[in-house]
Design a protein around this motif. Structure first.
Motif, PDB file in Angstrom:
ATOM      1  N   UNK A 249       0.810  -1.208   0.000  1.00 23.67           N
ATOM      2  CA  UNK A 249       0.000   0.000   0.000  1.00 23.67           C
ATOM      3  C   UNK A 249       0.844   1.259   0.000  1.00 23.67           C
ATOM      4  N   UNK A 250       1.981   1.202   0.685  1.00 17.02           N
ATOM      5  CA  UNK A 250       2.891   2.353   0.705  1.00 17.02           C
ATOM      6  C   UNK A 250       3.400   2.664  -0.699  1.00 17.02           C
ATOM      7  N   UNK A 251       3.837   1.645  -1.420  1.00 16.31           N
ATOM      8  CA  UNK A 251       4.338   1.856  -2.784  1.00 16.31           C
ATOM      9  C   UNK A 251       3.215   2.338  -3.689  1.00 16.31           C
ATOM     10  N   UNK A 252       2.038   1.789  -3.515  1.00 14.82           N
ATOM     11  CA  UNK A 252       0.902   2.241  -4.311  1.00 14.82           C
ATOM     12  C   UNK A 252       0.619   3.723  -4.063  1.00 14.82           C
ATOM     13  N   UNK A 253       0.803   4.165  -2.835  1.00 14.02           N
ATOM     14  CA  UNK A 253       0.642   5.589  -2.535  1.00 14.02           C
ATOM     15  C   UNK A 253       1.640   6.443  -3.293  1.00 14.02           C
ATOM     16  N   UNK A 254       2.890   5.982  -3.379  1.00 12.45           N
ATOM     17  CA  UNK A 254       3.904   6.717  -4.147  1.00 12.45           C
ATOM     18  C   UNK A 254       3.469   6.846  -5.609  1.00 12.45           C
ATOM     19  N   UNK A 255       2.920   5.755  -6.137  1.00 11.17           N
ATOM     20  CA  UNK A 255       2.492   5.756  -7.535  1.00 11.17           C
ATOM     21  C   UNK A 255       1.405   6.792  -7.763  1.00 11.17           C
ATOM     22  N   UNK A 256       0.396   6.777  -6.922  1.00  6.99           N
ATOM     23  CA  UNK A 256      -0.754   7.661  -7.157  1.00  6.99           C
ATOM     24  C   UNK A 256      -0.398   9.128  -6.956  1.00  6.99           C
ATOM     25  N   UNK A 257       0.452   9.426  -5.984  1.00  4.02           N
ATOM     26  CA  UNK A 257       0.873  10.822  -5.799  1.00  4.02           C
ATOM     27  C   UNK A 257       1.676  11.281  -7.012  1.00  4.02           C
ATOM     28  N   UNK A 258       2.552  10.420  -7.524  1.00  6.26           N
ATOM     29  CA  UNK A 258       3.346  10.763  -8.703  1.00  6.26           C
ATOM     30  C   UNK A 258       2.446  10.976  -9.914  1.00  6.26           C
ATOM     31  N   UNK A 259       1.492  10.061 -10.108  1.00  9.30           N
ATOM     32  CA  UNK A 259       0.562  10.199 -11.226  1.00  9.30           C
ATOM     33  C   UNK A 259      -0.239  11.502 -11.117  1.00  9.30           C
ATOM     34  N   UNK A 260      -0.717  11.799  -9.926  1.00  8.60           N
ATOM     35  CA  UNK A 260      -1.503  13.016  -9.737  1.00  8.60           C
ATOM     36  C   UNK A 260      -0.685  14.268 -10.027  1.00  8.60           C
ATOM     37  N   UNK A 261       0.577  14.269  -9.616  1.00 11.47           N
ATOM     38  CA  UNK A 261       1.435  15.435  -9.864  1.00 11.47           C
ATOM     39  C   UNK A 261       1.592  15.683 -11.358  1.00 11.47           C
ATOM     40  N   UNK A 262       1.781  14.615 -12.125  1.00 11.92           N
ATOM     41  CA  UNK A 262       1.926  14.763 -13.575  1.00 11.92           C
ATOM     42  C   UNK A 262       0.640  15.305 -14.193  1.00 11.92           C
ATOM     43  N   UNK A 263      -0.476  14.688 -13.831  1.00 13.13           N
ATOM     44  CA  UNK A 263      -1.748  15.091 -14.432  1.00 13.13           C
ATOM     45  C   UNK A 263      -2.109  16.528 -14.074  1.00 13.13           C
ATOM     46  N   UNK A 264      -1.923  16.911 -12.809  1.00 12.36           N
ATOM     47  CA  UNK A 264      -2.236  18.281 -12.392  1.00 12.36           C
ATOM     48  C   UNK A 264      -1.329  19.275 -13.117  1.00 12.36           C
ATOM     49  N   UNK A 265      -0.062  18.928 -13.252  1.00 14.20           N
ATOM     50  CA  UNK A 265       0.881  19.843 -13.916  1.00 14.20           C
ATOM     51  C   UNK A 265       0.503  20.061 -15.374  1.00 14.20           C
TER      52      UNK A 265
END
Length: 488
Positions: A331-347
């Motif tokens: 779950x921790x690694x999955x959190x890293x993935x989703x935060x990274x994905x969100x940063x790209x999409x928001x940017x």
């Protein structure tokens, strides 16, 4: 020339002689040396990839209409950013993000530089000739489909004295000039992809102090130029390993090298900054370069995190590990993935239009990733080793499993859970070891820690660059509480 094929790229490497040292040996042929040839083949695969997926990876060259790589695009809309996103993601899948300096990285960099006249030339910068040279080079880069290495960091010799440049012979600096060239001497690092590059580029990183004009340089130079010397680190390639045992170490070592300039002549047409300290110190500041290249680096990081998560799930399934500890780490690694994905999409959604008309991702959304990802990748490697445990060191190699007797014994004593055969179990743990524990895996962890400066440096930069907007909102909230408290 339109986008190159892998064979055209390899032919270009074979046609040049460069001074590449690996260990105590000067390498005569990069494409034939057992510890370097696999990396050349991996970059050749990058060039072939664009012909396998032309709809995703090729666009028309603005002047000639020839097909060029998508990473050369100078985005003019959010749609352009989304299209580049798709192409960059496809490229990152070639090595699952392990190769951080495939040619698209420098393509994106120089597309952004050439699209930033405000900082490279500008009405008061006094660097119009240098900027014109930069634009001409970027056109040549995309048309010739070159592979570039770059060096932007000054070497560490004495931390108490390294910040003093005047009279310091170690950092790269200009020592003379001719009618049509400048002559440079000194050292820079770290030339990732050096054995596999067509040209060596130099551009600014951290600002230089007053009086360091001779060190304020930016240029490109052919890899076969006399006096250009590259000293490679130990290779992470395992030339005799089976690809199933070492899918990364048999292919994806992009190499790193110390670059020495021993009185190298740089043609003036290839010089972008020649002693202009003001330009040198401003082009990497608050500019479109940061968010532009961060789209590429963060997409690569996302692919690598997604691969690591998938690998961890397979590792836990191989031994039927559904313990709370393992589920928490997944779950921790999955959190890293989703935060990274969100940063790209928001940017990308909040993209900004700059003075040139270029539309680049929002810097505020991506900049924190420069500080977070180094820590996250280190943590992911730790999680792989925790979940993998002794199994990482007890996975039979492909050669042993090809022996009928050993295969039968492994299927008796070391099968996977829920009917998984020994071959599949061993392959999963071999991949995990190669990714996180091998010599190449260790190099990649060090790379992730520092490839966009350290986490500490980026945290300080984030506070410095974005503190005004954040403080404004924070102050509003604090004032609201104080006002409410005083009114009661």
């Amino acid at each position: 020339m339109p986008a190159r094929t892998g064979q055209q790229y390899l032919n270009g490497l074979k046609a040049t002689t460069r001074e590449i040292w690996l260990g105590g040996e000067r390498v005569d042929s990069v494409t034939e040396h057992p510890l370097l040839a696999p990396g050349a083949e991996a970059i050749a695969a990058y060039y072939d990839l664009q012909h396998k997926h032309p709809d995703e990876l090729l666009i028309p060259e603005p002047d000639t209409g020839e097909a060029i790589n998508i990473s050369h695009i100078q985005p003019r809309s959010v749609d352009d950013l989304h299209r580049r996103h798709v192409g960059l993601a496809r490229i990152s899948e070639l090595s699952m993000g392990v190769m951080g300096r495939t040619p698209d990285y420098m393509n994106v960099t120089f597309a952004g530089f050439a699209d930033d006249r405000q900082r490279w030339a500008g009405p008061d910068a006094g660097n119009q000739t240098g900027y014109d040279n930069l634009v001409a080079f970027q056109k040549r880069l995309r048309r010739a489909d070159l592979s570039l290495t770059h060096t932007i960091i000054h070497p560490t010799v004495d931390r108490a004295k390294d910040s003093t440049f005047a009279g310091n012979p170690v950092p790269l600096h200009k020592v003379g000039e001719t009618a049509d060239s400048i002559i440079v001497r000194g050292c820079r690092l770290l030339a990732t992809l050096a054995p596999y590059a067509d040209e060596q580029t130099v551009y600014p990183s951290t600002p230089l102090p007053t009086g360091a004009n001779d060190y304020a340089l930016s240029f490109t130079v052919s890899m076969d130029t006399p006096g250009l010397v590259f000293l490679c680190r130990d290779s992470g390639i395992r030339p005799n390993a089976h690809p199933v045992d070492a899918p990364f170490s048999t292919r994806f070592d992009e190499q790193d090298a110390l670059c020495i300039f021993d009185n190298v002549e740089i043609p003036r047409r290839n010089v972008f900054i020649d002693g202009n300290l003001d330009v040198y110190n401003q082009v990497m500041g608050v500019s479109p370069w940061w968010p532009n290249i961060m789209q590429q680096t963060t997409i690569r990081a996302l692919t690598k995190l997604e691969f690591a998560y998938g690998l961890l799930v397979r590792m836990s399934e191989a031994v039927n590990d559904h313990s709370e500890r393992t589920m928490e780490m997944l779950g921790e690694v999955l959190g890293y993935i989703e935060v990274t994905r969100n940063a790209i999409l928001i940017s990308e959604i909040n993209a900004k239009t700059w003075e040139s008309g270029g539309v680049y991702p929002e810097a505020r959304a991506l900049h924190p990733m420069r500080a977070l990802l180094p820590d996250w990748f280190t943590r992911v490697n730790d999680i792989i080793k925790v979940i993998g445990s002794h199994n990482l060191l007890a996975a039979a190699g492909r050669g042993a499993l090809d022996n009928p007797r050993i295969n039968a014994l492994m299927n008796e004593f070391q099968p996977g859970a829920n009917g998984m055969c020994a071959d599949d179990r061993s392959a999963i743990y071999r991949v995990a070891w190669d990714f996180a524990g091998s010599l190449l895996g260790s190099r990649n962890e060090l790379y992730e820690r520092n490839y966009l400066s350290s986490a500490k440096t980026n945290r300080m930069a984030s506070h410095r660059i974005y503190s005004e907007a954040n403080r404004r909102r924070g102050n509003e909230l604090v004032d609201k509480v104080l006002a409410d408290a005083r009114s009661r």
